[in-house]
Design a protein around this motif. Structure first.
Motif, PDB file in Angstrom:
ATOM      1  N   ASN A  73       0.799  -1.223   0.000  1.00 35.47           N
ATOM      2  CA  ASN A  73       0.000   0.000   0.000  1.00 35.47           C
ATOM      3  C   ASN A  73       0.834   1.275   0.000  1.00 35.47           C
ATOM      4  OD1 ASN A  73      -2.540  -1.375   0.109  1.00 35.47           O
ATOM      5  ND2 ASN A  73      -2.208  -1.743   2.298  1.00 35.47           N
ATOM      6  N   TRP A  74       2.164   1.156   0.125  1.00 33.16           N
ATOM      7  CA  TRP A  74       3.011   2.346   0.134  1.00 33.16           C
ATOM      8  C   TRP A  74       3.046   2.965  -1.260  1.00 33.16           C
ATOM      9  CZ3 TRP A  74       7.815   0.028   3.074  1.00 33.16           C
ATOM     10  CH2 TRP A  74       7.489  -0.077   4.438  1.00 33.16           C
ATOM     11  N   ASP A  75       2.884   4.298  -1.328  1.00 32.01           N
ATOM     12  CA  ASP A  75       3.102   4.977  -2.591  1.00 32.01           C
ATOM     13  C   ASP A  75       4.601   5.209  -2.759  1.00 32.01           C
ATOM     14  OD1 ASP A  75       3.704   7.068  -0.862  1.00 32.01           O
ATOM     15  OD2 ASP A  75       1.935   8.260  -1.377  1.00 32.01           O
ATOM     16  N   ALA A  76       5.004   5.780  -3.884  1.00 29.49           N
ATOM     17  CA  ALA A  76       6.429   5.917  -4.176  1.00 29.49           C
ATOM     18  C   ALA A  76       7.180   6.774  -3.158  1.00 29.49           C
ATOM     19  CB  ALA A  76       6.625   6.461  -5.590  1.00 29.49           C
ATOM     20  N   PRO A  77       6.662   7.949  -2.754  1.00 29.18           N
ATOM     21  CA  PRO A  77       7.399   8.724  -1.743  1.00 29.18           C
ATOM     22  C   PRO A  77       7.540   7.978  -0.426  1.00 29.18           C
ATOM     23  CG  PRO A  77       5.831  10.131  -2.877  1.00 29.18           C
ATOM     24  CD  PRO A  77       5.530   8.725  -3.308  1.00 29.18           C
ATOM     25  N   LYS A  78       6.495   7.291  -0.006  1.00 27.66           N
ATOM     26  CA  LYS A  78       6.561   6.507   1.229  1.00 27.66           C
ATOM     27  C   LYS A  78       7.567   5.367   1.074  1.00 27.66           C
ATOM     28  CE  LYS A  78       5.107   4.680   5.195  1.00 27.66           C
ATOM     29  NZ  LYS A  78       5.431   5.285   6.513  1.00 27.66           N
ATOM     30  N   LEU A  79       7.565   4.742  -0.069  1.00 27.33           N
ATOM     31  CA  LEU A  79       8.495   3.636  -0.328  1.00 27.33           C
ATOM     32  C   LEU A  79       9.939   4.122  -0.278  1.00 27.33           C
ATOM     33  CD1 LEU A  79       8.833   0.659  -1.162  1.00 27.33           C
ATOM     34  CD2 LEU A  79       8.546   1.392  -3.538  1.00 27.33           C
ATOM     35  N   LEU A  80      10.216   5.265  -0.887  1.00 25.40           N
ATOM     36  CA  LEU A  80      11.571   5.808  -0.851  1.00 25.40           C
ATOM     37  C   LEU A  80      11.962   6.219   0.562  1.00 25.40           C
ATOM     38  CD1 LEU A  80      14.117   6.699  -2.326  1.00 25.40           C
ATOM     39  CD2 LEU A  80      13.004   8.895  -2.772  1.00 25.40           C
ATOM     40  N   ARG A  81      11.026   6.829   1.292  1.00 29.97           N
ATOM     41  CA  ARG A  81      11.309   7.245   2.665  1.00 29.97           C
ATOM     42  C   ARG A  81      11.651   6.037   3.532  1.00 29.97           C
ATOM     43  NH1 ARG A  81       6.885   9.498   3.492  1.00 29.97           N
ATOM     44  NH2 ARG A  81       7.494  11.620   2.910  1.00 29.97           N
ATOM     45  N   GLU A  82      10.854   4.983   3.443  1.00 28.72           N
ATOM     46  CA  GLU A  82      11.105   3.790   4.252  1.00 28.72           C
ATOM     47  C   GLU A  82      12.421   3.128   3.870  1.00 28.72           C
ATOM     48  OE1 GLU A  82       9.411   2.735   6.822  1.00 28.72           O
ATOM     49  OE2 GLU A  82       7.933   4.346   6.668  1.00 28.72           O
ATOM     50  N   THR A  83      12.768   3.188   2.611  1.00 28.21           N
ATOM     51  CA  THR A  83      14.033   2.588   2.160  1.00 28.21           C
ATOM     52  C   THR A  83      15.225   3.355   2.712  1.00 28.21           C
ATOM     53  OG1 THR A  83      12.960   1.847   0.111  1.00 28.21           O
ATOM     54  CG2 THR A  83      15.369   1.903   0.141  1.00 28.21           C
ATOM     55  N   THR A  84      15.206   4.674   2.581  1.00 28.71           N
ATOM     56  CA  THR A  84      16.339   5.464   3.063  1.00 28.71           C
ATOM     57  C   THR A  84      16.465   5.401   4.581  1.00 28.71           C
ATOM     58  OG1 THR A  84      14.948   7.456   3.035  1.00 28.71           O
ATOM     59  CG2 THR A  84      16.316   7.031   1.110  1.00 28.71           C
ATOM     60  N   ASN A  85      15.359   5.264   5.281  1.00 28.87           N
ATOM     61  CA  ASN A  85      15.412   5.156   6.741  1.00 28.87           C
ATOM     62  C   ASN A  85      16.131   3.889   7.192  1.00 28.87           C
ATOM     63  OD1 ASN A  85      14.117   7.560   7.242  1.00 28.87           O
ATOM     64  ND2 ASN A  85      12.098   6.645   7.509  1.00 28.87           N
ATOM     65  N   ARG A  86      16.197   2.895   6.319  1.00 34.27           N
ATOM     66  CA  ARG A  86      16.807   1.614   6.682  1.00 34.27           C
ATOM     67  C   ARG A  86      18.205   1.437   6.106  1.00 34.27           C
ATOM     68  NH1 ARG A  86      11.460   1.274   6.832  1.00 34.27           N
ATOM     69  NH2 ARG A  86      10.419  -0.212   8.217  1.00 34.27           N
ATOM     70  N   LEU A  87      18.697   2.439   5.423  1.00 35.03           N
ATOM     71  CA  LEU A  87      20.029   2.351   4.838  1.00 35.03           C
ATOM     72  C   LEU A  87      21.059   3.061   5.708  1.00 35.03           C
ATOM     73  CD1 LEU A  87      19.349   3.003   1.051  1.00 35.03           C
ATOM     74  CD2 LEU A  87      20.065   0.862   2.094  1.00 35.03           C
ATOM     75  N   SER A  88      22.281   2.571   5.652  1.00 39.27           N
ATOM     76  CA  SER A  88      23.392   3.247   6.306  1.00 39.27           C
ATOM     77  C   SER A  88      23.892   4.339   5.366  1.00 39.27           C
ATOM     78  CB  SER A  88      24.512   2.243   6.608  1.00 39.27           C
ATOM     79  OG  SER A  88      25.616   2.889   7.179  1.00 39.27           O
ATOM     80  N   LEU A  89      23.609   5.578   5.718  1.00 43.56           N
ATOM     81  CA  LEU A  89      23.862   6.681   4.801  1.00 43.56           C
ATOM     82  C   LEU A  89      25.277   7.242   4.888  1.00 43.56           C
ATOM     83  CD1 LEU A  89      20.513   8.645   5.226  1.00 43.56           C
ATOM     84  CD2 LEU A  89      21.098   6.918   3.511  1.00 43.56           C
ATOM     85  N   LEU A  90      26.020   6.891   5.938  1.00 39.98           N
ATOM     86  CA  LEU A  90      27.353   7.453   6.139  1.00 39.98           C
ATOM     87  C   LEU A  90      28.416   6.363   6.107  1.00 39.98           C
ATOM     88  CD1 LEU A  90      26.638   9.884   9.115  1.00 39.98           C
ATOM     89  CD2 LEU A  90      26.614  10.401   6.671  1.00 39.98           C
TER      90      LEU A  90
END
Length: 240
Positions: A73-90
């Motif tokens: 049920n996630w739309d694209a912005p929600k999907l991207l947000r959830e993905t980046t929240n789970r990635l190691s960004l640094l």
């Protein structure tokens, strides 16, 4: 003269292709990239649909790799947000993680705005979205290229960050080609598996015969080598 040069220019998703080349074969994603490149000039309207689909596919692949499957049920912005929240960004052991994280998060928010724009373009002007009036106003190659370039940037960033993390700390899905150091060490420890004249590497046999045993041995190896452990993953906070 400018129009003549543009006519002979063929757009390529350089960033996305380079990112995928560093990992295992991702046939479905490669097909989507090729479809964008092939249809951009001939049917530019279709690029909006394909660009959004490509970003969604990469996000869903990342989440599945780390054992956090996407909600349908996630739309694209929600999907991207959830993905980046789970990635190691640094990078690991960054000397100023808080300041760096704030800057990266600002960039992520920009990407979120970009994907929202892609959604609106797709909904309003995409060829395959919801059907449309045949005589409605259309966008052209310039706008379609913008959508493709945005998707290329997002996919390249997400997939590279994700692949870097997987090599250091394997997720739910483990890829044999990611761990050459472990495979070589394992093959030096155990004898080659022979079936008549056929010789198989022990690490490859273990990978295909018992994936969980392979993951256990791999994680033990990474622990001994000091390569598996806490970093900045999942420490970014929710991006609103």
């Amino acid at each position: 003269m400018a129009d003549s040069i543009t006519a002979h220019f063929r757009f390529q998703m350089t960033g996305a292709r380079a990112a995928l080349a560093e990992g295992p074969i991702a046939e479905a994603i490669e097909q989507q990239i090729t479809a964008i490149e092939n249809t951009l000039e001939s049917v530019p309207d279709f690029a909006f649909d394909l660009s959004k689909t490509l970003v969604e596919s990469v996000c869903k692949t990342v989440l599945a790799d780390i054992g956090q499957p996407a909600d349908p049920n996630w739309d694209a912005p929600k999907l991207l947000r959830e993905t980046t929240n789970r990635l190691s960004l640094l990078p690991r052991n960054h000397p100023d993680p808080q300041k760096a994280r704030e800057s990266v998060e600002k960039t992520i928010r920009g990407l979120l705005q970009t994907i929202q724009g892609l959604c609106e373009l797709r909904n309003n002007y995409g060829l395959a979205s919801h059907g449309r009036d045949t005589f409605t106003a259309r966008l052209d190659l310039r706008q379609a290229t913008l959508a493709a370039q945005a998707a290329d940037t997002i996919v390249s960033f997400l997939y590279r960050i994700h692949r870097d993390a997987l090599v250091q700390a394997p997720g739910v899905r483990v890829y044999y080609e990611d761990h050459t150091d472990f495979n070589d060490a394992f093959d030096r420890t155990y004898e080659v598996v022979k079936f008549g004249e056929l010789e198989l590497l022990p690490s490859r046999v273990l990978f295909h015969a018992d994936r969980e045993a392979y993951k256990t041995a791999l994680n033990e190896f990474l622990e001994r080598e000091g390569m598996n452990g806490g970093d900045d993953a999942n420490a970014n906070g929710a991006l609103e």
